[in-house]
Design an enzyme around this catalytic site. Sequence first.
Site, short mmCIF file in Angstrom:
data_model
loop_
_atom_site.label_atom_id
_atom_site.label_comp_id
_atom_site.label_asym_id
_atom_site.label_seq_id
_atom_site.Cartn_x
_atom_site.Cartn_y
_atom_site.Cartn_z
N LYS A 16 -3.18 5.80 -4.08
CA LYS A 16 -4.31 6.68 -3.77
C LYS A 16 -4.21 8.01 -4.48
CE LYS A 16 -4.07 4.67 0.84
NZ LYS A 16 -2.64 4.32 0.81
N ASP A 50 0.83 -1.20 0.00
CA ASP A 50 0.00 0.00 0.00
C ASP A 50 0.87 1.25 0.00
OD1 ASP A 50 -3.00 1.05 0.86
OD2 ASP A 50 -1.40 2.27 1.73
N HIS A 93 -8.13 9.30 -1.74
CA HIS A 93 -7.48 9.34 -0.44
C HIS A 93 -8.29 10.09 0.62
CE1 HIS A 93 -3.16 9.11 1.37
NE2 HIS A 93 -4.08 8.86 2.28
N TYR A 150 2.43 10.17 -0.01
CA TYR A 150 3.52 9.60 0.78
C TYR A 150 4.88 9.96 0.19
CZ TYR A 150 -0.17 6.53 2.68
OH TYR A 150 -1.31 6.03 3.25
#
Length: 315
Positions: free
Chosen positions: A121, A91, A154, A96
């Site tokens: 996402k 994931d 997200h 990120y």
Amino acid sequence: MNSQNPKNEISRRKFLQNSSLATAGIYLGILGMPKLFGNVLMDKEPKGIPDVKLNNGLKMPMLGFGTYGLSGEICQKSVVEAISAGYRLIDTAKVYGNEIEVGKAIKQSGIDRKQLFVTSKLWVDDAGYENAKKGFEETLRKLQVEYLDLYLIHRPRGDVKGSWKAMEELYKAGKIRAIGISNFDPAQLADLLSYAQVKPVVNQIETHAYFQQSNDYKVLKQHTIQMQAWAPFAEGSNGLFTNETLTQIAKKHGKTTAQVSLRWHYQRGIVAIPRSSQKAHIIENLDIFNFKLDDADMKAIEKLDLNRTQFPEWS
């Protein structure tokens, strides 16, 4: 996930079971399959991580590896070690900032892409029909893959309707095997369902012993949408790794508090995506399929619910 901080990987070693954490321990058999999550069927495999069948028929591992907070060489190394240990669900997310490293790790692992379940996402900045398509293509380029297994919105911000339409088209075109959402509350989910042509398969939300999300749990079951937990350890907040109740249960089963936490998610039928940069923890987190929490254990953990987020910035 959305918020799992490496600084909270503390105190877990205090509760190591007496038995070895060797990788072979992962394959001691799978006991006590979780309850059905709505109409979603659980599949049982003789070894490794069990799958859950999502509402579109796609199989997804019940335990995955999260990458929030991992970056650079540490991220790449951790993902390679996770895949080597046996994880198949990886994931990540645009926000990120590690999709490139995750992609490199996938290549380095040598595992056939078809054996992996890769999730990313769509971030708020890419909300809307045209932006979502561009954001998706950027994610593919960074990950160096031709398709995603799961793509999530997200956060429920911006032009969600436009984003969902773009994701539906990408799904129908075979560029994404499944589409879903993250951090949607029941009202926001209801709004999306009012116009969605394709039902989301997953809602990834904050879920752990201190915030059990009982209402969301029931709503998602009713809609046969798989519940997935980010921050399954609550980032260690409120002393989760040293919690007296979890400690006693861990000692009872010869496990760690982290393993008890993940087993609790599993027995509720919730997919968890713990993250760690420590190889020992990566392996430890997989070793949850050779014991079962009894009713007394589950009820004791239920009493730990504070019924409030530990991460108000994400609410």
